[in-house]
Design an enzyme around this catalytic site. Structure first.
Site, PDB file in Angstrom:
ATOM      1  N   LEU A 179       0.904  -1.220  -0.031  1.00  0.00           N
ATOM      2  CA  LEU A 179      -0.052  -0.006  -0.082  1.00  0.00           C
ATOM      3  C   LEU A 179       0.859   1.087  -0.091  1.00  0.00           C
ATOM      4  O   LEU A 179       0.602   2.210  -0.809  1.00  0.00           O
ATOM      5  CB  LEU A 179      -1.034  -0.018   1.398  1.00  0.00           C
ATOM      6  CG  LEU A 179      -1.831   1.268   1.478  1.00  0.00           C
ATOM      7  CD1 LEU A 179      -2.700   1.385   0.285  1.00  0.00           C
ATOM      8  CD2 LEU A 179      -2.445   1.184   2.817  1.00  0.00           C
ATOM      9  N   GLU A 213       1.087   0.655   9.880  1.00  0.00           N
ATOM     10  CA  GLU A 213      -0.578   0.229   9.737  1.00  0.00           C
ATOM     11  C   GLU A 213      -1.225   1.291  10.214  1.00  0.00           C
ATOM     12  O   GLU A 213      -2.270   1.175  11.023  1.00  0.00           O
ATOM     13  CB  GLU A 213      -0.731  -0.999  10.306  1.00  0.00           C
ATOM     14  CG  GLU A 213       0.025  -2.378   9.569  1.00  0.00           C
ATOM     15  CD  GLU A 213      -0.729  -3.528   9.641  1.00  0.00           C
ATOM     16  OE1 GLU A 213      -1.767  -3.801  10.106  1.00  0.00           O
ATOM     17  OE2 GLU A 213       0.177  -4.597   9.501  1.00  0.00           O
ATOM     18  N   TRP A 249       8.465   0.422   2.236  1.00  0.00           N
ATOM     19  CA  TRP A 249       8.209  -0.215   3.641  1.00  0.00           C
ATOM     20  C   TRP A 249       7.628  -1.571   3.699  1.00  0.00           C
ATOM     21  O   TRP A 249       6.539  -1.810   4.428  1.00  0.00           O
ATOM     22  CB  TRP A 249       7.585   0.908   4.641  1.00  0.00           C
ATOM     23  CG  TRP A 249       8.010   2.214   4.326  1.00  0.00           C
ATOM     24  CD1 TRP A 249       7.149   3.417   3.996  1.00  0.00           C
ATOM     25  CD2 TRP A 249       9.470   2.505   4.537  1.00  0.00           C
ATOM     26  NE1 TRP A 249       7.910   4.493   4.024  1.00  0.00           N
ATOM     27  CE2 TRP A 249       9.463   4.140   4.415  1.00  0.00           C
ATOM     28  CE3 TRP A 249      10.519   2.344   4.717  1.00  0.00           C
ATOM     29  CZ2 TRP A 249      10.484   4.976   4.526  1.00  0.00           C
ATOM     30  CZ3 TRP A 249      11.680   2.906   4.983  1.00  0.00           C
ATOM     31  CH2 TRP A 249      11.593   4.229   4.583  1.00  0.00           C
ATOM     32  N   THR A 260      -0.199   5.586  11.832  1.00  0.00           N
ATOM     33  CA  THR A 260       0.439   6.276  12.856  1.00  0.00           C
ATOM     34  C   THR A 260      -0.450   6.406  14.072  1.00  0.00           C
ATOM     35  O   THR A 260      -1.763   6.355  13.927  1.00  0.00           O
ATOM     36  CB  THR A 260       1.058   7.306  12.488  1.00  0.00           C
ATOM     37  OG1 THR A 260      -0.039   8.345  12.114  1.00  0.00           O
ATOM     38  CG2 THR A 260       1.842   7.482  11.271  1.00  0.00           C
ATOM     39  N   SER A 261       0.019   6.662  15.360  1.00  0.00           N
ATOM     40  CA  SER A 261      -0.912   7.226  16.310  1.00  0.00           C
ATOM     41  C   SER A 261      -1.619   8.172  16.074  1.00  0.00           C
ATOM     42  O   SER A 261      -2.935   8.416  16.552  1.00  0.00           O
ATOM     43  CB  SER A 261      -0.080   7.350  17.610  1.00  0.00           C
ATOM     44  OG  SER A 261       0.794   6.098  17.883  1.00  0.00           O
ATOM     45  N   GLU A 262      -0.945   9.104  15.219  1.00  0.00           N
ATOM     46  CA  GLU A 262      -2.018  10.297  14.833  1.00  0.00           C
ATOM     47  C   GLU A 262      -3.128  10.043  14.120  1.00  0.00           C
ATOM     48  O   GLU A 262      -4.397  10.558  14.147  1.00  0.00           O
ATOM     49  CB  GLU A 262      -1.240  11.523  14.286  1.00  0.00           C
ATOM     50  CG  GLU A 262      -0.037  12.225  15.035  1.00  0.00           C
ATOM     51  CD  GLU A 262       1.195  11.350  15.422  1.00  0.00           C
ATOM     52  OE1 GLU A 262       1.882  11.443  16.354  1.00  0.00           O
ATOM     53  OE2 GLU A 262       1.283  10.200  14.782  1.00  0.00           O
ATOM     54  N   GLY A 295      22.235   1.025  33.653  1.00  0.00           N
ATOM     55  CA  GLY A 295      23.296   0.642  32.573  1.00  0.00           C
ATOM     56  C   GLY A 295      23.210  -0.697  31.796  1.00  0.00           C
ATOM     57  O   GLY A 295      23.382  -0.790  30.484  1.00  0.00           O
TER      58      GLY A 295
END
Length: 379
Positions: free
Chosen positions: A125, A363, A156, A365-367, A340
């Site tokens: 896509l 798949e 991607w 974004t959070s936005e 550490g």
């Protein structure tokens, strides 16, 4: 409302957990560091039926429910997200789409081998100029009468090199904008296809991520999925289920990091006592446990809605948003608890933190999830 899992669901969860510990944990650091594709692990995953979990028995799948899928994805993702993303794409995006919208010939030819794990599928896509704005497809599938002529570049792509079957979203009638987009099944060895180099990623480094280029690729008309102009809707419907898979992956990443941090906090001593007995660490772990449990309920609700045949797009967006944000927060805190030691590869949590970041991006974004959620608030 029943919060208990069935015996079958628990068996699937335990089988996934055993596979992850036995087959994925050995070598996971090296595969990540050197970006080694998990060929043998994916093969065994397919042999166990995890690559076609959601496909019906008639098409050689596992015939399992989505709740079982969530449980299995969580367990695999606790150990190796590079493997779980291959599992998610094959199940949620490729197999589901062909089973739901493909014709019988397409199911027999393409779905069955993927459900058996003999072949891998990829979902194409995203493009260089079409990420979150999936309507701006520049890959074209020109109608030539008896075939489509496919040209363009996809970015991607998980399993871009290892997949045998591509589902490609492409524009056939630009004048109709998103209503002119089609979904095509394309055989990966078709003449005119070239695959770019393996992407050198921050996280999930062992998964097979590439650009895929199409140069005058002939695609038979019978490989059209659904009707003409259905491609954009097909992609959005597929992503609704895909987000359950990625939400479950994020949940698994968070759970894996939490379990490692809890174990470390019970063993590491500072100021004369185990660090879990220091309130600063105990409260971090309390927050982590609470947020993971909430994320798990988001995932299971979306899965339950899907299994019941009810609308689940809104719930899957919430699940992906919350689980991804939780994964990023929990893994960061897991590194902090390790101090550490958390910053070196041997202790695993730094890898989980790097992997978590991608769940906020791919798949949707959070936005984008917030856009989906907000649109669903008003009838």
């Amino acid at each position: 409302m029943n919060f208990e899992f069935t015996e079958e669901q628990l068996m699937i969860r335990d089988a996934a957990r055993d596979f992850a510990q036995r087959e994925l944990l050995p070598g996971v650091i090296e595969r990540d560091e050197k970006a080694i594709y998990p060929t043998e692990q994916v093969k065994k995953l397919g042999e166990l039926g995890f690559l076609g979990m959601l496909v019906g028995l008639d098409y050689d799948g596992g015939g399992m429910d989505t709740i079982s899928y969530v449980l299995a994805m969580e367990e695999i993702s606790k150990i190796d997200s590079s493997v779980s993303v291959i599992m998610s794409v094959n199940n949620s995006l490729v197999c589901w789409g062909v089973e739901k919208f493909g014709n019988e010939e397409q199911k027999q030819k393409y779905l069955k081998p993927m459900a058996r794990g003999e072949k891998i599928g990829a979902f194409l896509l995203s493009e260089p100029e079409a990420g979150s704005d999936a309507t701006s497809q520049r890959t074209t599938a020109v109608d030539m009468g008896d075939h489509y002529l496919l040209n363009g570049t996809k970015n991607w792509i998980t399993s871009g090199k290892s997949a045998s079957t591509y589902i490609v979203i492409a524009q056939t009638k630009p004048e109709l904008k998103h209503r002119g987009i089609n979904a095509l099944i394309v055989e990966a060895d078709s003449e005119g296809i070239s695959v770019g180099p393996h992407e050198n990623k921050m996280g999930m480094r062992a998964s097979d991520t590439h650009s895929v280029m199409f140069n005058n690729v002939k695609v038979p008309k019978e490989n059209l999925l659904g009707e003409e102009g259905f491609g954009f809707k097909f992609a959005m419907k597929s992503l609704e289920g895909g987000r359950i898979g990625i939400a479950s992956q994020a949940l698994g990443i968070a759970s894996g990091a939490y379990e490692l941090a809890l174990k470390y906090a019970q063993e590491r001593k500072a100021f004369g006592k185990e660090i879990i007995n220091h309130q600063a660490i105990a409260f971090k772990l309390a927050d982590m446990a609470t947020e993971i449990e909430a994320a798990r309920f988001f995932c299971l609700k979306a899965a339950w809605l899907k299994d019941q045949g009810k609308p689940y797009g809104h719930a899957s967006a919430m699940a992906k948003l919350y689980a991804a944000e939780t994964a990023m927060k929990v893994t960061t805190e897991a590194v902090q608890i390790h101090g550490g030691y958390g910053y070196v590869k041997e202790y695993h949590v730094e890898r989980l933190m790097r992997d978590a970041k991608l769940t906020q991006i791919y798949e949707g974004t959070s936005e984008i999830q917030k856009i989906v959620i907000s649109r669903g608030l008003v009838d």
